[in-house]
Motif scaffolding. Sequence first.
Motif, PDB file in Angstrom:
ATOM      1  N   GLU A 162       0.842  -1.198   0.000  1.00 38.51           N
ATOM      2  CA  GLU A 162       0.000   0.000   0.000  1.00 38.51           C
ATOM      3  C   GLU A 162       0.877   1.247   0.000  1.00 38.51           C
ATOM      4  O   GLU A 162       1.840   1.357   0.759  1.00 38.51           O
ATOM      5  CB  GLU A 162      -0.913   0.026   1.229  1.00 38.51           C
ATOM      6  N   ILE A 210      -0.307   5.215  -0.642  1.00 36.29           N
ATOM      7  CA  ILE A 210      -1.261   6.251  -1.044  1.00 36.29           C
ATOM      8  C   ILE A 210      -0.541   7.401  -1.752  1.00 36.29           C
ATOM      9  O   ILE A 210      -1.023   7.934  -2.747  1.00 36.29           O
ATOM     10  CB  ILE A 210      -2.038   6.793   0.178  1.00 36.29           C
ATOM     11  N   LYS A 211       0.631   7.770  -1.232  1.00 31.94           N
ATOM     12  CA  LYS A 211       1.397   8.862  -1.830  1.00 31.94           C
ATOM     13  C   LYS A 211       1.772   8.527  -3.277  1.00 31.94           C
ATOM     14  O   LYS A 211       1.671   9.374  -4.168  1.00 31.94           O
ATOM     15  CB  LYS A 211       2.652   9.132  -1.015  1.00 31.94           C
ATOM     16  N   ILE A 271      -1.331   8.914  -5.484  1.00 26.92           N
ATOM     17  CA  ILE A 271      -1.658  10.326  -5.722  1.00 26.92           C
ATOM     18  C   ILE A 271      -0.717  10.932  -6.758  1.00 26.92           C
ATOM     19  O   ILE A 271      -1.152  11.629  -7.684  1.00 26.92           O
ATOM     20  CB  ILE A 271      -1.611  11.128  -4.402  1.00 26.92           C
ATOM     21  N   GLU A 318      -8.395   1.809   0.540  1.00 22.56           N
ATOM     22  CA  GLU A 318      -7.949   3.199   0.646  1.00 22.56           C
ATOM     23  C   GLU A 318      -7.368   3.687  -0.689  1.00 22.56           C
ATOM     24  O   GLU A 318      -7.621   4.819  -1.110  1.00 22.56           O
ATOM     25  CB  GLU A 318      -6.912   3.339   1.756  1.00 22.56           C
ATOM     26  N   GLU A 319      -6.597   2.835  -1.349  1.00 25.33           N
ATOM     27  CA  GLU A 319      -6.015   3.208  -2.639  1.00 25.33           C
ATOM     28  C   GLU A 319      -7.105   3.395  -3.694  1.00 25.33           C
ATOM     29  O   GLU A 319      -7.103   4.381  -4.442  1.00 25.33           O
ATOM     30  CB  GLU A 319      -5.023   2.131  -3.103  1.00 25.33           C
ATOM     31  N   SER A 359     -10.237   4.068  -3.164  1.00 25.48           N
ATOM     32  CA  SER A 359     -11.034   5.236  -2.781  1.00 25.48           C
ATOM     33  C   SER A 359     -10.373   6.532  -3.263  1.00 25.48           C
ATOM     34  O   SER A 359     -11.057   7.468  -3.703  1.00 25.48           O
ATOM     35  CB  SER A 359     -11.204   5.269  -1.262  1.00 25.48           C
ATOM     36  N   GLU A 360      -9.050   6.589  -3.211  1.00 22.83           N
ATOM     37  CA  GLU A 360      -8.311   7.776  -3.651  1.00 22.83           C
ATOM     38  C   GLU A 360      -8.510   8.011  -5.147  1.00 22.83           C
ATOM     39  O   GLU A 360      -8.718   9.144  -5.598  1.00 22.83           O
ATOM     40  CB  GLU A 360      -6.814   7.591  -3.352  1.00 22.83           C
ATOM     41  N   ILE A 361      -8.468   6.933  -5.929  1.00 19.96           N
ATOM     42  CA  ILE A 361      -8.650   7.037  -7.381  1.00 19.96           C
ATOM     43  C   ILE A 361     -10.097   7.406  -7.717  1.00 19.96           C
ATOM     44  O   ILE A 361     -10.358   8.239  -8.589  1.00 19.96           O
ATOM     45  CB  ILE A 361      -8.262   5.709  -8.067  1.00 19.96           C
ATOM     46  N   GLU A 415     -12.211   9.083  -5.863  1.00 17.21           N
ATOM     47  CA  GLU A 415     -12.428  10.483  -5.497  1.00 17.21           C
ATOM     48  C   GLU A 415     -11.810  11.418  -6.533  1.00 17.21           C
ATOM     49  O   GLU A 415     -12.383  12.463  -6.869  1.00 17.21           O
ATOM     50  CB  GLU A 415     -11.826  10.762  -4.112  1.00 17.21           C
ATOM     51  N   PHE A 416     -10.644  11.041  -7.035  1.00 16.20           N
ATOM     52  CA  PHE A 416      -9.966  11.808  -8.089  1.00 16.20           C
ATOM     53  C   PHE A 416     -10.878  11.931  -9.309  1.00 16.20           C
ATOM     54  O   PHE A 416     -11.032  13.023  -9.881  1.00 16.20           O
ATOM     55  CB  PHE A 416      -8.654  11.102  -8.454  1.00 16.20           C
TER      56      PHE A 416
END
Length: 495
Positions: free
Chosen positions: A287, A289-290, A293, A326-327, A329-331, A333-334
Amino acid sequence: ITPTKAGIGKTTVSIGLALGLNKIGKKAIVALREPSLGPCFGMKGGAAGGGYAQVLPMENINLHFTGDFHAITSAHNMITALLDNYIYQNQGTEHVLKEVVWKRVIDVNDRNLRNIVTGLGGNVNGVIQESGFDITPASEIMAILCLAKDIDDLRRRIENILLGYKTDGSIFTVKDLGIAGAITVLLKDAINPNLVQTSENTAAFVHGGPFANIAHGCNSVIATKMAMTYGDYVITEAGFGADLGAEKFYDIKCRKSGLEPKLTVIVVTGQGLKMHGGVHISQIKEENIKGIIQGLENLEKHIENIKSYGQTVLVAFNKFASDTKEEISEIKEFCKKREVGFAINNAFMEGGKGAEDLAKLVVETIENNPSKKLKFAYEDEDPIRVKIEKIAKNIYGASSVTFSKKASKKIGNLEKSDMSKFPICIAKTQYSFSANPLSYGVSKNFDFEIKDIVINRGAEFIVVIAGDILRMPGLPKKPVAMNIDLVNGLVEGLS
């Protein structure tokens, strides 16, 4: 997105979407390219999908299949043999050629064949000259087969193939050689699309196989249109990243065939985003996240490019076991912030069921917000340099474009001919927006170097060689071939 050595799985998603559409009651057909033996036994492996989202029989499709590649290889090399005979028979006459531009092809990764000398061993063995091999997917015959609308158009294009130049500087073509009929005969069966099925009995046309980094990267127009005749929804893919595959799909295939896509789906993986975000390949299953992003910058550029063609865009997240909530979810949301549809594809593990959400989103988007009329990156009337610069600057993000003396001279000659209106097919690395394969993410403030021009007069496009791209790949230290075997009559290691 821009592919990495971690893989993206675009064919798996294309097949998965067709499965998902059929799962929700829609009549869908997938139209794909045929795999090349070079990558199958080299580095990349097969190209028939994976897991529970495959076209079958996978082993046959990845190997000799119906013999289309062999027919194309034979047709190309038959032209070469007949051309060499013409040169031999016309030594010392007014029919001698000043320059030959036609090479040979073989569907094997073989770096030793890139540059060769033929005709050695005395006068009876021909005329000594430099030559070389490209891989079959780079053959102009392959491009012609994939762009021809019927057998008559195939023959017309074959006649127009540029083989070389006469002493007065005029062109010498297959028509001048008088063999177009013979070459058409060799391709009379290969022009017919191949109908197979997926792992869930969905119809699939698999036909033609040009690479997108060195050719135009799309399956045949005939197969795509045949699929549209029988299906309510047709899914087709274009090779490698959208900067190569989608650009050539729109600017060459759609421009010349009149196809108008209702929707474009960009395939993304968490592992691919992490690599574009600076994460080392050994750590992409952890994992980060940074890394996600930072890697999303690559996706954003592709979305921007696709929208510039007037296309409505969806993002399909091709799920791997190591991806975290979490990963993802980040994509998601993007995409939400940019008003771009997002869906998870899990067809590899679950077949059509794992692509139902993607299929529903595709149908909903087409019904409520279909793509506008297709725009092109350049106009037919634009000068050749302008066409190249528009792609390099607007699609790749280059700050400047430079041309070698060789390329400049060829472009100058082309501008004086009827070939100046041909579309552009840029041959460059698939691993970057630039011509540098190590430039991950989004390349910025770079010069795009044009080294050479190859005229595909029969296919009716101009191949522009950028950077150090090779039209004949080499083999890696440990080729996939080392894993392939026949065990108790079954093929193993071919994936």
